[in-house]
Design a protein around this motif. Structure first.
Motif, short mmCIF file in Angstrom:
data_model
loop_
_atom_site.label_atom_id
_atom_site.label_comp_id
_atom_site.label_asym_id
_atom_site.label_seq_id
_atom_site.Cartn_x
_atom_site.Cartn_y
_atom_site.Cartn_z
N GLY A 75 -41.62 -26.90 -2.78
CA GLY A 75 -42.36 -26.06 -1.40
C GLY A 75 -43.63 -25.49 -2.68
O GLY A 75 -43.21 -26.08 -3.79
N VAL A 76 -44.90 -25.52 -1.33
CA VAL A 76 -46.24 -24.63 -2.15
C VAL A 76 -46.50 -23.64 -1.16
O VAL A 76 -46.58 -23.82 -0.31
N VAL A 77 -46.71 -23.27 -2.76
CA VAL A 77 -47.91 -21.47 -2.09
C VAL A 77 -48.86 -21.91 -2.72
O VAL A 77 -49.32 -22.08 -4.35
N VAL A 78 -49.86 -21.95 -1.99
CA VAL A 78 -51.33 -21.56 -2.28
C VAL A 78 -52.14 -20.45 -2.22
O VAL A 78 -52.12 -19.73 -1.25
N THR A 79 -52.72 -19.65 -3.31
CA THR A 79 -53.45 -18.28 -3.06
C THR A 79 -54.77 -18.04 -3.11
O THR A 79 -54.75 -19.64 -3.69
N GLN A 80 -55.32 -17.33 -1.91
CA GLN A 80 -56.75 -17.36 -2.06
C GLN A 80 -57.66 -16.50 -1.52
O GLN A 80 -56.83 -15.77 -1.06
N GLY A 81 -58.19 -16.47 -1.48
CA GLY A 81 -59.16 -15.55 -0.56
C GLY A 81 -58.94 -15.60 0.69
O GLY A 81 -59.23 -17.03 2.17
N VAL A 127 -54.79 -33.28 5.43
CA VAL A 127 -54.52 -33.95 4.96
C VAL A 127 -53.17 -34.01 3.93
O VAL A 127 -53.56 -34.67 2.64
N THR A 128 -51.81 -32.84 4.08
CA THR A 128 -50.60 -33.60 3.55
C THR A 128 -50.55 -33.73 5.06
O THR A 128 -49.42 -33.80 5.03
N THR A 129 -48.92 -35.20 3.81
CA THR A 129 -47.99 -35.76 5.32
C THR A 129 -46.83 -34.90 4.46
O THR A 129 -46.01 -35.98 5.72
N ASP A 130 -46.24 -34.79 3.50
CA ASP A 130 -45.19 -34.23 3.49
C ASP A 130 -44.32 -33.48 4.70
O ASP A 130 -45.24 -32.25 4.38
N ASP A 131 -43.46 -33.22 4.00
CA ASP A 131 -42.71 -32.71 4.99
C ASP A 131 -42.43 -31.23 4.49
O ASP A 131 -42.09 -29.80 4.91
N MET A 132 -42.51 -30.89 2.79
CA MET A 132 -42.61 -29.57 2.54
C MET A 132 -42.84 -28.61 2.67
O MET A 132 -44.32 -29.38 3.15
N PRO A 133 -42.62 -26.90 2.84
CA PRO A 133 -43.43 -26.29 3.06
C PRO A 133 -45.03 -26.43 2.35
O PRO A 133 -44.68 -26.13 0.98
N ILE A 134 -45.98 -25.78 3.30
CA ILE A 134 -47.24 -25.52 2.06
C ILE A 134 -47.68 -24.38 3.08
O ILE A 134 -48.40 -24.26 3.74
N VAL A 135 -47.83 -23.41 2.33
CA VAL A 135 -47.60 -21.77 2.91
C VAL A 135 -49.38 -21.45 2.08
O VAL A 135 -48.74 -21.43 0.71
N ILE A 136 -50.01 -20.98 3.02
CA ILE A 136 -51.11 -20.10 2.37
C ILE A 136 -50.60 -18.92 2.35
O ILE A 136 -50.72 -18.70 3.42
N THR A 137 -51.27 -18.20 1.47
CA THR A 137 -51.60 -16.56 1.48
C THR A 137 -52.38 -16.14 0.49
O THR A 137 -53.44 -16.54 0.21
N GLY A 138 -52.67 -14.87 0.59
CA GLY A 138 -54.20 -14.10 -0.29
C GLY A 138 -53.27 -12.50 0.10
O GLY A 138 -52.40 -11.70 0.56
N ALA A 139 -54.91 -11.20 0.40
CA ALA A 139 -54.32 -9.91 0.43
C ALA A 139 -55.58 -9.75 0.68
O ALA A 139 -56.91 -10.06 0.52
N MET A 140 -55.27 -8.63 2.00
CA MET A 140 -56.65 -7.71 1.49
C MET A 140 -56.91 -6.72 1.15
O MET A 140 -58.59 -6.19 1.26
N ARG A 141 -56.40 -6.41 -0.33
CA ARG A 141 -56.43 -5.36 -0.94
C ARG A 141 -56.77 -6.06 -2.45
O ARG A 141 -55.67 -6.69 -3.03
N THR A 142 -58.32 -5.52 -3.65
CA THR A 142 -57.25 -6.66 -4.54
C THR A 142 -56.67 -5.43 -5.37
O THR A 142 -56.13 -4.44 -4.89
N ALA A 143 -56.00 -5.97 -6.86
CA ALA A 143 -55.28 -5.81 -7.40
C ALA A 143 -54.95 -4.30 -7.69
O ALA A 143 -54.00 -3.77 -7.66
N SER A 144 -56.43 -4.00 -8.21
CA SER A 144 -56.54 -2.81 -8.90
C SER A 144 -56.31 -1.61 -7.45
O SER A 144 -56.89 -0.21 -8.25
#
Length: 326
Positions: free
Chosen positions: A82-88, A102-119
């Motif tokens: 599986g794949v995790v993509v982190t972004q804004g 545009v991706t056809t494999d049945d493996m999970p592709i997961v997008i996530t992010g954050a609303m608060r910065t790391a600091s």
């Protein structure tokens, strides 16, 4: 490595989740994918093997179609579970649907992010990354298409929307999340139907598309002007697909020059086909050559339209692709 160890690739594109604050200004993307993964408490206890990839360090608002199409090719070359993509978060509702197409494999592709910065106090990035990795590694999530994981909720890319500018749980979808992460377990409750499949390498033609949101009192003049600058247009219409009568002639002219997609600006529910019959109603506009977006909101409809035009699809092929959306 044991054969039964689940392997997940975490790919960083930047965004708030990768940002830290500077004393002389606002937050900017500075953290690498390694930094993000290292900040996740409890990850080692999952037994999931994580490999990290730095792909971009951009705010979500600055990502482009070319970035995501290149990312899709890179994802296709990975040998992971599986794949995790982190972004804004600004563009997650768009990038997730683009990757879904545009991706056809049945493996999970997961997008996530954050609303608060790391600091910031209570940074939400680590929890979101951990939940996303669990979903990407799970057999239960296979075949769900690209999903967005935020606040332990799992949203289908086709339906997810960012509905709040600052809340730590900004994503909603209609008819609702397709699953949850609870007590470290991934629970899938529903699976969206198949999306049109578009090969990322075929989307190479430079085109320009836009969304025009109709408003009270629009007279069609801006539509006429916009038509000189775009190759395709999405109309974000009132209700179930309605526009002011004064816009009808301009739209009729535009359909002779380009594909024009009719979507509803309400955020949920379909464009109707034959309920209303007044000038500017859905049946009137569809009869004049506009193409129904069905249940796609205007933002998602533009993603599909742009990709189809980039592959060289003609108006009939575009209409056929949209007609397959349920």
């Amino acid at each position: 490595m044991a054969d039964n160890v689940r392997r997940v690739a975490v790919i960083s594109l930047g965004g708030t989740i990768a940002m830290t604050a500077h004393t002389d200004g606002g937050a900017t993307p500075t953290l690498s994918a390694d930094d993000l993964v290292a900040a996740v408490p409890g990850l080692a206890d999952t037994g999931i093997h994580v490999e990290v990839h730095d792909f971009r360090r951009l705010p979500g608002a600055s990502l482009a179609f070319s970035d995501l199409l290149e990312l899709a090719v890179e994802i296709d070359a990975l040998t992971v579970d599986g794949v995790v993509v982190t972004q804004g978060t600004d563009t997650i509702e768009e990038t997730s649907y683009l990757l879904d197409l545009v991706t056809t494999d049945d493996m999970p592709i997961v997008i996530t992010g954050a609303m608060r910065t790391a600091s910031m106090a209570g940074a939400d990035g680590p929890a979101n990354v951990l939940a996303a990795i669990r979903v990407a590694a799970s057999a239960e999530a296979r075949g769900t298409g690209c999903v967005v994981v935020f606040g332990e909720e799992i949203h289908a890319a086709r339906w997810v929307r960012k509905t709040h500018a600052t809340s730590p749980t900004p994503f909603r979808s209609y008819p609702g999340p397709i699953g949850y992460v609870a007590e470290d377990r991934v629970r899938i409750l529903a699976r969206p139907g198949a999306s049109p499949a578009i090969a990322p390498q075929s989307a190479a033609t430079p085109v320009r598309t836009a969304i025009f949101t109709v408003g009270l009192g629009d007279d069609g003049l801006l539509l006429q002007a916009l038509g000189d600058y775009v190759d395709g247009l999405v109309i974000s219409a009132f209700g179930a697909g309605h526009v002011p009568m004064a816009c009808v002639d301009a739209l009729t002219d535009l359909t002779k020059r380009m594909p024009v997609i009719l979507a509803t600006r309400t955020g949920s529910g379909p464009v109707l086909k034959q309920t209303y019959g007044f000038p500017g109603s859905e049946s009137d506009l569809l009869g004049r050559g506009l193409t129904s977006a069905s249940t796609l909101d205007p933002v998602k409809a533009r993603i599909l339209l742009q990709l189809l035009l980039m592959t060289g699809a003609d108006k009939d092929q575009i209409a056929q692709a949209f007609s397959a959306i349920s």
